[in-house]
Design an enzyme around this catalytic site. Structure first.
Site, PDB file in Angstrom:
ATOM      1  N   LYS A  44       1.090  -0.426   0.098  1.00 56.46           N
ATOM      2  CA  LYS A  44      -0.417   0.116  -0.275  1.00 56.46           C
ATOM      3  C   LYS A  44       0.629   1.747   0.161  1.00 56.46           C
ATOM      4  O   LYS A  44       1.820   1.068   0.955  1.00 56.46           O
ATOM      5  CB  LYS A  44      -0.807   0.084   1.167  1.00 56.46           C
ATOM      6  CG  LYS A  44      -1.602   0.998   1.599  1.00 56.46           C
ATOM      7  CD  LYS A  44      -1.903   1.732   0.825  1.00 56.46           C
ATOM      8  CE  LYS A  44      -3.152   2.946   0.234  1.00 56.46           C
ATOM      9  NZ  LYS A  44      -3.798   3.634  -0.815  1.00 56.46           N
ATOM     10  N   CYS A 129      -2.191   9.867  -6.383  1.00 58.10           N
ATOM     11  CA  CYS A 129      -3.554   9.717  -5.854  1.00 58.10           C
ATOM     12  C   CYS A 129      -4.429  11.010  -5.554  1.00 58.10           C
ATOM     13  O   CYS A 129      -3.868  12.531  -5.135  1.00 58.10           O
ATOM     14  CB  CYS A 129      -3.113   9.787  -3.883  1.00 58.10           C
ATOM     15  SG  CYS A 129      -3.864   9.207  -2.923  1.00 58.10           S
TER      16      CYS A 129
HETATM   17  C1  LIG Z   1      -2.185   6.430  -2.592  1.00 54.98           C
HETATM   18  C2  LIG Z   1      -3.429   6.578  -2.592  1.00 54.98           C
HETATM   19  C3  LIG Z   1      -4.495   6.058  -4.153  1.00 54.98           C
HETATM   20  C4  LIG Z   1      -6.094   6.127  -3.656  1.00 54.98           C
HETATM   21  C5  LIG Z   1      -6.159   5.989  -1.470  1.00 54.98           C
HETATM   22  O1  LIG Z   1      -5.444   6.028  -0.845  1.00 54.98           O
HETATM   23  O2  LIG Z   1      -7.201   6.574  -1.684  1.00 54.98           O
HETATM   24  N1  LIG Z   1      -7.101   5.623  -3.758  1.00 54.98           N
HETATM   25  C6  LIG Z   1      -6.604   5.146  -5.536  1.00 54.98           C
HETATM   26  O3  LIG Z   1      -7.502   4.975  -6.175  1.00 54.98           O
HETATM   27  N2  LIG Z   1      -5.000   5.396  -5.952  1.00 54.98           N
HETATM   28  C7  LIG Z   1      -4.085   6.352  -5.625  1.00 54.98           C
HETATM   29  O4  LIG Z   1      -2.583   6.513  -5.604  1.00 54.98           O
END
Ligand SMILES: C=Cc1c(C(=O)O)[nH]c(=O)[nH]c1=O
Length: 310
Positions: A44, A129
């Site tokens: 993550k 993000c």
């Molecule tokens: C790193 C945060 C990201 C997230 C998130 O943590 O909201 N959601 C995504 O679809 N892509 C991201 O790059």
């Protein structure tokens, strides 16, 4: 028939990986993926400190994919860096460490930590993000991308990949490629979710996720044509030494075949992996081998990037 592939000096016995963010927030989840048929795992995206992320409901399964506004919930860089140091290369599997600072300084701070650590794998810098309130996706600001890469490569000597947002215009493809070709980047990963979509429930006459008034990143079937376009367009524009990980809309062996045809060296599975779990890696590997067998291909190199035009 082989599904093996490589990125720089990093060998993957199977080209399938999870996408950062999906079933990869804890060591248990990461170990489950490493123990599956996947060629490795991606953590993550990490921030310098632990984060709770946005308020729930923040992710919604949809008939054709998903919408999410997680807001970068994660256990912090130290947690994932420790996992990566301890597991990179075990059973020939690659651990990709994903980081997503909320500022250039946070990215530099984390990359310095990675540089000084014993981690010997690939680092994926997430510049895309879409869900941190008040923060735009760095990948849409080409000067900001050039700045962060200029600062990074002054000290970072380990292999670096970039997770980029989807681009939708040939001037954007040209613009980002112009920046990327100036740096010793190991790979790019396209695409991240299509940012700030909106899903409406007409029954309740309401949005379906709570953060940001319901706006969130789209994944799944909705994004595959955009993902394929970004893999293809950047393959056509980037130096051949920059590899490409294709992400977006993969839920079958045929989807993987299409990504490789467009030029992908590896692929990452997000939404569908979220629903199916680690059995998806076995199912999709089997489907892809059947397709390759039917078409007379023995390796991914036999058809990578060979999409025909008409
Ligand atoms: C790193 C945060 C990201 C997230 C998130 O943590 O909201 N959601 C995504 O679809 N892509 C991201 O790059």
């Amino acid at each position: 028939i082989s599904l093996a592939s490589h990125i720089g000096d990093y060998q993957f016995d199977n080209l399938l990986l999870n996408a950062a963010g999906v079933r990869c927030s804890t060591t248990d989840e990461l170990n489950k993926t490493l123990d599956s048929m996947a060629g490795g795992c991606v953590t993550k995206s990490a921030t310098p400190e632990e984060r709770a992320g946005n308020e729930s409901p923040r992710m919604k399964p949809l008939p054709l994919g998903s919408i999410n506004s997680m807001g970068l919930p994660n256990h912090g860089i130290d947690y994932y860096l420790k996992f990566a140091e301890e597991n990179q290369g075990k059973n020939g599997k690659q651990v990709i460490l994903s980081i997503a600072g909320l500022s250039i300084d946070q990215n530099i701070e984390m990359l310095k930590k990675v540089q000084e650590s014993s981690f010997s794998g690939l680092t994926e810098l997430n510049l895309s993000c879409p869900n941190v309130k008040g923060k735009s996706q760095v990948g849409y600001d080409f000067d900001a991308v050039r700045d962060v890469l200029t600062s990074t490569f002054k000290f970072f000597k380990k292999p670096l990949g970039l997770k980029l947002p989807p681009y939708f215009d040939f001037n954007q493809f040209n613009g980002i490629a112009e920046v990327l070709n100036d740096f010793p980047i190991t790979y790019i990963n396209v695409i991240n979710s299509i940012g700030n979509g909106l899903v409406v429930d007409p029954e309740t006459e309401s949005v379906v996720i709570k953060p940001k008034g319901g706006f969130g990143g789209l994944g799944g079937d909705y994004v595959k044509p955009t993902a394929l376009a970004n893999v293809r367009a950047l393959r056509q524009r980037l130096n051949p030494e920059i590899s490409i990980i294709g992400t977006g809309g993969i839920k079958s062996g045929m989807d993987v075949f299409e990504h490789v045809l467009c030029g992908a060296n590896l692929v990452q599975i997000g939404t569908a992996f979220g629903y199916e779990g680690t059995p998806i890696f076995e199912r999709i590997s089997k489907e892809l081998k059947e397709i390759m067998d039917k078409k007379g291909y023995k390796t991914l190199d036999d058809f990578r990037g060979k999409l025909k035009t008409i």
